[in-house]
Design an enzyme around this catalytic site. Sequence first.
Site, PDB file in Angstrom:
ATOM      1  N   HIS A  81      -1.949  -5.009  -4.641  1.00 44.47           N
ATOM      2  CA  HIS A  81      -3.656  -5.440  -4.127  1.00 44.47           C
ATOM      3  C   HIS A  81      -4.450  -4.318  -3.640  1.00 44.47           C
ATOM      4  O   HIS A  81      -3.426  -3.270  -3.475  1.00 44.47           O
ATOM      5  CB  HIS A  81      -3.256  -5.973  -2.072  1.00 44.47           C
ATOM      6  CG  HIS A  81      -4.502  -6.140  -1.614  1.00 44.47           C
ATOM      7  ND1 HIS A  81      -5.510  -6.342  -2.073  1.00 44.47           N
ATOM      8  CD2 HIS A  81      -5.399  -4.250  -0.338  1.00 44.47           C
ATOM      9  CE1 HIS A  81      -6.733  -5.806  -1.132  1.00 44.47           C
ATOM     10  NE2 HIS A  81      -6.294  -5.143   0.095  1.00 44.47           N
ATOM     11  N   HIS A 111     -14.140  -6.589  -1.112  1.00 40.62           N
ATOM     12  CA  HIS A 111     -12.752  -5.822  -0.686  1.00 40.62           C
ATOM     13  C   HIS A 111     -12.186  -5.001  -2.085  1.00 40.62           C
ATOM     14  O   HIS A 111     -11.749  -4.054  -1.523  1.00 40.62           O
ATOM     15  CB  HIS A 111     -12.140  -7.147   0.342  1.00 40.62           C
ATOM     16  CG  HIS A 111     -10.821  -5.979   0.856  1.00 40.62           C
ATOM     17  ND1 HIS A 111     -10.613  -7.099   2.448  1.00 40.62           N
ATOM     18  CD2 HIS A 111      -9.738  -5.402   0.412  1.00 40.62           C
ATOM     19  CE1 HIS A 111      -9.276  -6.473   2.098  1.00 40.62           C
ATOM     20  NE2 HIS A 111      -8.620  -5.580   0.836  1.00 40.62           N
ATOM     21  N   HIS A 131      -7.962  -1.342  -4.596  1.00 36.55           N
ATOM     22  CA  HIS A 131      -9.328  -1.565  -4.572  1.00 36.55           C
ATOM     23  C   HIS A 131     -10.063  -0.841  -6.116  1.00 36.55           C
ATOM     24  O   HIS A 131     -10.729   0.288  -5.264  1.00 36.55           O
ATOM     25  CB  HIS A 131      -9.845  -0.937  -3.392  1.00 36.55           C
ATOM     26  CG  HIS A 131      -9.230  -1.312  -2.477  1.00 36.55           C
ATOM     27  ND1 HIS A 131      -8.087  -0.494  -1.600  1.00 36.55           N
ATOM     28  CD2 HIS A 131      -9.207  -2.607  -1.534  1.00 36.55           C
ATOM     29  CE1 HIS A 131      -7.891  -1.641  -0.903  1.00 36.55           C
ATOM     30  NE2 HIS A 131      -8.069  -2.204  -0.398  1.00 36.55           N
ATOM     31  N   GLU A 171      -2.151  -5.007   6.111  1.00 42.50           N
ATOM     32  CA  GLU A 171      -2.284  -6.837   5.219  1.00 42.50           C
ATOM     33  C   GLU A 171      -1.010  -6.622   4.574  1.00 42.50           C
ATOM     34  O   GLU A 171      -0.984  -7.199   3.014  1.00 42.50           O
ATOM     35  CB  GLU A 171      -3.273  -5.916   4.046  1.00 42.50           C
ATOM     36  CG  GLU A 171      -4.794  -5.451   4.693  1.00 42.50           C
ATOM     37  CD  GLU A 171      -5.470  -5.929   3.929  1.00 42.50           C
ATOM     38  OE1 GLU A 171      -6.415  -6.284   3.897  1.00 42.50           O
ATOM     39  OE2 GLU A 171      -5.816  -4.842   2.796  1.00 42.50           O
TER      40      GLU A 171
END
Lengths: 270, 270, 270, 270
Positions: free
Chosen positions: A97, A167, A99, A78
């Site tokens: 980024h 996501h 989660h 990604e």
Amino acid sequence: MPISLDQAREQVARANRMIANEGVLDAFGHVTMRHPTDPGRYLMSRSRAPELVQPEDIQEFTLDSVIVKPIEPRLYGERVIHGEIYKARPEVMAVCHHHAPSILPFCISGMELKPVYHLGATLGASVPFWDSRDEFGDTTLIVAKPEEGASLARALGQNWIVLMRRHGATVAGLTLDELIFRTIYTARNAALQIQAHGLGHVSPLTAAETELASEYNLRPGPVARASEYWSVRLDKVEGTWRAAKPKAAAPKKKAAKAKKAKKKTRGGRR
Amino acid sequence: MPISLDQAREQVARANRMIANEGVLDAFGHVTMRHPTDPGRYLMSRSRAPELVQPEDIQEFTLDSVIVKPIEPRLYGERVIHGEIYKARPEVMAVCHHHAPSILPFCISGMELKPVYHLGATLGASVPFWDSRDEFGDTTLIVAKPEEGASLARALGQNWIVLMRRHGATVAGLTLDELIFRTIYTARNAALQIQAHGLGHVSPLTAAETELASEYNLRPGPVARASEYWSVRLDKVEGTWRAAKPKAAAPKKKAAKAKKAKKKTRGGRR
Amino acid sequence: MPISLDQAREQVARANRMIANEGVLDAFGHVTMRHPTDPGRYLMSRSRAPELVQPEDIQEFTLDSVIVKPIEPRLYGERVIHGEIYKARPEVMAVCHHHAPSILPFCISGMELKPVYHLGATLGASVPFWDSRDEFGDTTLIVAKPEEGASLARALGQNWIVLMRRHGATVAGLTLDELIFRTIYTARNAALQIQAHGLGHVSPLTAAETELASEYNLRPGPVARASEYWSVRLDKVEGTWRAAKPKAAAPKKKAAKAKKAKKKTRGGRR
Amino acid sequence: MPISLDQAREQVARANRMIANEGVLDAFGHVTMRHPTDPGRYLMSRSRAPELVQPEDIQEFTLDSVIVKPIEPRLYGERVIHGEIYKARPEVMAVCHHHAPSILPFCISGMELKPVYHLGATLGASVPFWDSRDEFGDTTLIVAKPEEGASLARALGQNWIVLMRRHGATVAGLTLDELIFRTIYTARNAALQIQAHGLGHVSPLTAAETELASEYNLRPGPVARASEYWSVRLDKVEGTWRAAKPKAAAPKKKAAKAKKAKKKTRGGRR
């Protein structure tokens, strides 16, 4: 004067491990920073859990997310999440980024993330959503194609965080320290919002409070205090904090405690 | 070329300890794998908390869950959970039975477990329930009899996880690594679904997203990244990660930090 | 006879680290105490995460929150929270300002915090709210100005805790030990109230039970038991608890276990 | 043949530390056992957090909760909780009084605690409540008077656990191992019931399932597996588990791992 490339690699590797140590990153996710002297490049680890990233893992990428010096080990799938934001936002110097367990419930439910206490104000005036389905229909949910990263960057707009449906989240910062502060405290804010929701009512900061509190939080004082805190916690976990604690000293300290009523303070030995 | 029996015993023992270290197994539950060269046997520890399982605890069982070389210590009462699945699903090479705190609420409430983020996609298209009452009325809830294990295997069908009402879950995988990944990330997914439910709305992956994301997750890259992460975390807890960390090195590292502004990166020493 | 200044600095530094170790303070927040011999001064660290505060960090301030001996390092921006309470409440000897994760949901939702079990009784008869908006409109939410601190102290009144909307809590105590006990157990109480609310009904202590239980909790016995508990836990984390544990002793202990059926108890070696 | 007094003191001290290590006891609460040879006495620590209790802290009490050999240090204020149960229930050999975070919400809300999974079945057919207000009006909530302990024992009746409104729980067992198993797994069960309630529906075990599953859980096999698990976890935390791990061995192990493809299993060295 800007930091050197080696310093940047050390810092961004450490940022990965620091944010992982605070429970915001697990096996997946990544923290990057823009190259300290070449705005057309950014620094990102080869594919590895953030908790394990070391300076020697850090590679250079163009803003098209092409690696400058190809290597054998795998790269993160990604990368474009970062590259496209560095393209769209010239002032952004760092991106994360993740989660985070406290943020995902917002990505899953569609509940709007709001600043609910002063330390959450850095999440900004508003937190947009991005749903890969809107432009791309059914996908792997992995943001791997340049057009997907560009779409995400458009959704981020001039904001500081974008929630990716089903996501996770992507966070931007003007500096690496700001990025770390915002990433961790937005996750804390999210956890509190969930709890407050359960008590029946969420009363967020006003837009003006958000702006004022965010500016205050990002002043050198608060950022330095939080940075030292997370940094020492990481060093303790990694065994590089006072690693050379002699066994002999401990009993003396214990005996010293008993004498404390008579002695002056030990002046910095602890 | 297939792994040796000793390697398999080492791997499945380690898988027990790894999944326990991630909070999915506690005193009860078990992880097994099919024998690497004889599909008519599987490998399972004698009765012991998964966190404590060592290679020398691993025994061989027939698919009827009869131990090949009888031993003195107790065996797990629920061997048939594994044996009957290995019979019913020739492609399955590993099975985990657990009582994860995030999954049990689904077993207790009857709420359907759904993939709510990309990393939960490996739970598959659907997650069936099995209730021992349906065929067997009131029981100890322990799946000890072959017919009970066969009933559970029928409920699992071609799916990857079955939720056992008022008991726990059983997970299957085509490989041990896939089984570990699916077991841990399904538990993470479940925790997020509970939180999202509390926020008022759960918006799951579509069937197509589930299939695409699951296939992506189980590619070598993501599996390797997660496996290294969990493996290192286990080694750290067990004290076999950089166990030989000399005290002398720590102060030098600290001094080195102070000099970092001038030096190049240490090139792999960390 | 009152403790010395050095003892006070040691104690309040330790109180910061102890409350942080129990999860009630993180990078922000602070614990202070009134000067042991001069009621016109209080002791507070320079700006540093509570978990890291050492005796040498502790400074003296006037009740107007002016530092007695100016230093180079930054000071906490919210000193006036403490100074104004020491002014308004001559009997108060210690104050804690925190953002505990279990308390913030009350500050965000406006839900009234009540004593729900005997150990939470020290939160007192009632817990008022304070909202900076009422007097000051939109602010940074940081209580930095004397008039803001004075406003907060008025809201605290004769109570022991005040909840600051969208910010955190401030707790007062007649002694440092009482302050620590009240701070930690109010946070525990809050967590339980949230859970009980989720089960559908919160049945709190009556006013009389609250008074009786609070008086009991703050007797020397219960306070000593909790203090020893938190103190040992802190020492263990800081490595000053039995730090000199000889490796040789461990195997002997293990062999000793095997012989325990025959030997008397080891009489205090553990 | 019954254990010796010294063994009993070692065991009950360890039970205190074990249950504390599993998060069910904190600064307050206690675990006791009936004297191994004199049913008219029981063994209880002097006043100390359970996590810190050592064999030398254990005292003997009559069933009227009078200490047999008076000591200087304080005693627990709530001795009568234990003494009165040992009087009322001649078959009970161990008692635990606790304020577990997962159980208190039931004590606060009045929600009935039910067995929701097989491992929670040992909580028994029903879990009664006791409210000090019913007989005693407003009190400190501390069960300190014989008549209060006797009232609580009446509420417990022939059950295994009684929930004390706005206070905590008291658990009984036929053996110390059963008491430990029941105490810990009831707390786990309670946590799951809270989560399942949040998902909208709690489907408990039937009375027959409860009886069958409880009998199964308390057989030697399951109790031994859980006991070893909790015991090893305590030893690890206390540093008496493989404390003498030679640094030299670690690198050899790591090299050994690399050679594992060629070597047989190491046969019990781990």
